[in-house]
Design an enzyme around this catalytic site. Structure first.
Site, PDB file in Angstrom:
ATOM      1  N   HIS A 183      54.311  32.324  26.981  1.00 12.36           N
ATOM      2  CA  HIS A 183      55.189  33.194  27.767  1.00 12.36           C
ATOM      3  C   HIS A 183      56.128  32.366  28.654  1.00 12.36           C
ATOM      4  O   HIS A 183      57.311  32.697  28.791  1.00 12.36           O
ATOM      5  CB  HIS A 183      54.343  34.130  28.641  1.00 12.36           C
TER       6      HIS A 183
ATOM      7  N   HIS B 271      46.647  32.467  32.777  1.00 10.56           N
ATOM      8  CA  HIS B 271      46.750  31.067  32.372  1.00 10.56           C
ATOM      9  C   HIS B 271      46.399  30.192  33.564  1.00 10.56           C
ATOM     10  O   HIS B 271      46.604  30.572  34.722  1.00 10.56           O
ATOM     11  CB  HIS B 271      48.173  30.726  31.908  1.00 10.56           C
TER      12      HIS B 271
ATOM     13  N   ASP C 107      48.679  25.049  32.534  1.00  8.91           N
ATOM     14  CA  ASP C 107      49.330  25.619  31.344  1.00  8.91           C
ATOM     15  C   ASP C 107      50.797  25.922  31.620  1.00  8.91           C
ATOM     16  O   ASP C 107      51.672  25.653  30.785  1.00  8.91           O
ATOM     17  CB  ASP C 107      48.617  26.908  30.918  1.00  8.91           C
TER      18      ASP C 107
END
Length: 375
Positions: A243, A288, A292
């Site tokens: 994302h 996350h 990340d």
């Protein structure tokens, strides 16, 4: 006596023709020669010898002034020689699109493989994360991330459609997108992290059920890999955040391929806010780890900057001191950018243009020449 004077030469970049402007002026000079201004009116001593010397000079000057007022214009087309510096080459864009699509499918396959290796929460609890220690989880935050991501992708797609050199920009976007998914596959496979939060519910493991794994891959692809569509129920795709990749990449392309005027800066600020809020909401939702997101932003931004540095500086391509040429994907870069010999300008055009015959008469293939002639 006729004299020719070259005035102007222009390069019409829109239709690929040179325009030559020439003025031909007919100047008449007196046969007896010009006299000094002080001699236009004869003195008492010279008046008897040359009474008509000033008359031809005055007539010549008045005649030249009249010629300058009566000028005709004619168009002459001079075809431009050479090859375009920004060829479209849509077939290369198609190959870049296939590259991006292939890596996207392989990423979903890798997620299904890694999902079988994710340790259970009771065995391996979430790793400690400083951001999670200070910011409690907000349940709806991840939906904001995915909505912002869909808005940015849609905005970028519309902007891309109206770019004049959309073929070049498109293959750059697809190539970088494919590269980022390829790197993501490598990092996910070599290091499998436990779930970042106890709230995450992972789908049951299939334990060798190939048919079920294929079904999950198709479900993930059809839903765009989004949790909001109910297609992403697997765990393990943490390092690094996909994302964050899309939020960062779409904003960088939106900013790069749009003007820098004050009106467009407002547009840039809005897109930046959508991207930044989306990235922060990933962490607020505890979907996350912080590492990340940081790694995803670093890889995406560095890859974008490296590629465009090489693309926009022609001198770097053949320089032996350009260490960016040592990247393993430099051969692919040289293939995609071989015929792009200048910086891609931020110019727009209609996606579907009408034939040129609808806008101009093909019989009028001449340019402008400025001339004067003797009546």
């Amino acid at each position: 006596m006729a004299e020719s004077q070259l005035l102007d030469e222009q390069d019409d970049r829109d239709n690929g023709d040179f325009h030559l402007m020439v003025m031909v002026e007919d100047r008449t000079r007196p046969q007896t020669g010009q006299t000094h201004p002080s001699q236009d009116t004869p003195t008492s001593n010279q008046g008897a010898d040359r009474p008509n010397d000033s008359k031809p000079t005055r007539l010549a000057r008045g005649f030249r002034k009249a010629l300058r007022k009566n000028q005709d214009y004619i168009r002459i087309t001079i075809p431009k020689s050479g090859v375009s510096r920004l060829p479209s080459e849509w077939w290369k864009t198609g190959m870049a699109f296939i590259w991006a699509g292939l890596n996207l499918i392989l990423t979903t396959v890798m997620i299904t493989v890694i999902h079988e290796r994710v340790p259970d929460k009771s065995v391996s609890p979430p790793l400690p994360d400083k951001f999670f220690d200070y910011v409690p989880r907000v349940e709806w935050a991840f939906s904001v991330t995915e909505v912002n991501g869909m808005i940015l992708v849609a905005v970028w797609f519309i902007q891309w459609l109206f770019l004049k050199h959309r073929a070049i920009v498109g293959r750059r976007f697809f190539f970088l997108q494919g590269m980022l998914y390829l790197y993501r596959m490598v990092t996910m496979y070599i290091t499998t992290l436990p779930v970042p939060s106890m709230h995450m519910e992972c789908a049951p493991k299939l334990h060798g059920d190939s048919h079920g794994k294929i079904k999950r891959v198709l479900q993930l692809v059809s839903g765009g890999g989004l949790s909001i569509t109910g297609s992403h129920l697997m765990c393990g795709d943490f390092l690094y955040s996909g994302h964050t990749v899309m939020l960062t990449l779409t904003f960088l392309f939106i900013q790069e391929y749009s003007p820098r005027s004050p009106l467009w800066r407002c547009y840039h600020v809005i897109c930046w806010l959508l991207s930044a809020v989306g990235v922060v909401c990933i962490l607020i939702a505890h979907e996350h780890y912080s590492v990340d997101v940081v790694v995803a932003y670093f890889i995406t931004s560095r890859l974008f900057y490296w590629y465009h540095t090489m693309a926009n500086n022609q001198a770097l391509r053949g320089s032996p001191y350009n260490y960016l040429n040592r990247t393993w994907w430099s051969l692919v870069f040289n293939f995609l950018e071989k015929n792009v010999r200048t910086t891609v300008p931020c110019t727009f055009s209609w996606p579907l243009s009408l034939p040129p015959a609808c806008f101009k008469n093909p019989c009028k293939s001449y340019s402008k020449v400025q001339s004067t002639r003797d009546d």
